[in-house]
Design a protein around this motif. Structure first.
Motif, short mmCIF file in Angstrom:
data_model
loop_
_atom_site.label_atom_id
_atom_site.label_comp_id
_atom_site.label_asym_id
_atom_site.label_seq_id
_atom_site.Cartn_x
_atom_site.Cartn_y
_atom_site.Cartn_z
N UNK A 5 0.85 -1.19 0.00
CA UNK A 5 0.00 0.00 0.00
C UNK A 5 0.88 1.24 0.00
N UNK A 6 0.77 2.04 -1.05
CA UNK A 6 1.55 3.27 -1.17
C UNK A 6 0.78 4.45 -0.56
N UNK A 7 1.55 5.44 -0.12
CA UNK A 7 0.97 6.69 0.34
C UNK A 7 2.02 7.78 0.20
N UNK A 8 1.58 9.03 0.35
CA UNK A 8 2.52 10.14 0.35
C UNK A 8 2.56 10.95 -0.93
N UNK A 9 1.81 10.54 -1.94
CA UNK A 9 1.78 11.33 -3.16
C UNK A 9 1.07 12.66 -2.96
N UNK A 21 5.68 6.40 0.82
CA UNK A 21 5.80 5.24 1.70
C UNK A 21 5.12 4.04 1.06
N UNK A 22 5.65 2.87 1.34
CA UNK A 22 5.06 1.62 0.87
C UNK A 22 5.03 0.66 2.05
N UNK A 23 3.83 0.39 2.55
CA UNK A 23 3.67 -0.54 3.67
C UNK A 23 3.41 -1.93 3.12
N UNK A 24 4.24 -2.87 3.53
CA UNK A 24 4.13 -4.25 3.05
C UNK A 24 3.57 -5.14 4.14
N UNK A 25 2.72 -6.07 3.76
CA UNK A 25 2.19 -7.04 4.71
C UNK A 25 2.04 -8.38 4.00
N UNK A 35 11.04 -2.31 -4.99
CA UNK A 35 11.32 -1.27 -5.97
C UNK A 35 10.20 -0.25 -6.09
N UNK A 36 10.56 0.89 -6.64
CA UNK A 36 9.60 1.93 -7.01
C UNK A 36 9.64 2.11 -8.52
N UNK A 81 10.53 6.36 -0.38
CA UNK A 81 11.20 7.00 -1.50
C UNK A 81 11.18 8.50 -1.24
N UNK A 82 12.34 9.03 -0.83
CA UNK A 82 12.48 10.46 -0.62
C UNK A 82 12.82 11.11 -1.94
#
Length: 126
Positions: A5-9, A21-25, A35-36, A81-82
């Motif tokens: 799940x990505x966020x921060x755009x 951010x990419x939260x992995x579960x 990767x991005x 990913x900054x």
């Protein structure tokens, strides 16, 4: 199964910064290659950064090298990913992806990635 799940755009002006951010579960651990990728309107999906070997190694595309930094928090199963010094040409949908360790994954080859997030939009205005 693995969920990403990505966020921060968002929207920023040229020269600005964002952190994705990419939260992995699920069934994933820090051996996975993370990767991005991004896809701009009318263009192919492009790999921009990857992190692997538990966060000890990274690889960047030439288009973002020196401006973007990928990192991961193994305790939180999150990859970041900054993005600094953003340019209008960085405008795209950004996707997080994960794959088992492989040379293809380490070099941002799309076949190396088994799991994909839904994406988060980044828009950079001039």
């Amino acid at each position: 199964q693995v969920q990403l799940v990505e966020s921060g755009g968002g929207s920023v002006q040229a020269g600005g910064s964002l952190r994705l951010s990419c939260a992995a579960s699920g069934n994933i651990d820090d051996r996975y290659c993370m990767g991005w990728f991004r896809r701009a309107p009318g263009k192919e999906r492009e790999g921009v950064a990857v992190i692997y070997a538990g966060g000890g190694s990274t690889y960047y595309s030439d288009s973002v090298k020196g401006r973007f930094t990928i990192s991961q928090d193994n305790a939180e199963n999150t990859v970041y990913l900054q993005m600094n010094s953003l340019k209008p040409e960085d405008t795209a949908m950004y996707y997080c992806a994960a794959g088992p360790p492989s040379y293809v994954c380490y070099t941002l080859g799309r076949p190396g990635y088994k799991y994909w997030g839904q994406g988060t939009q980044v828009t950079v205005s001039s």
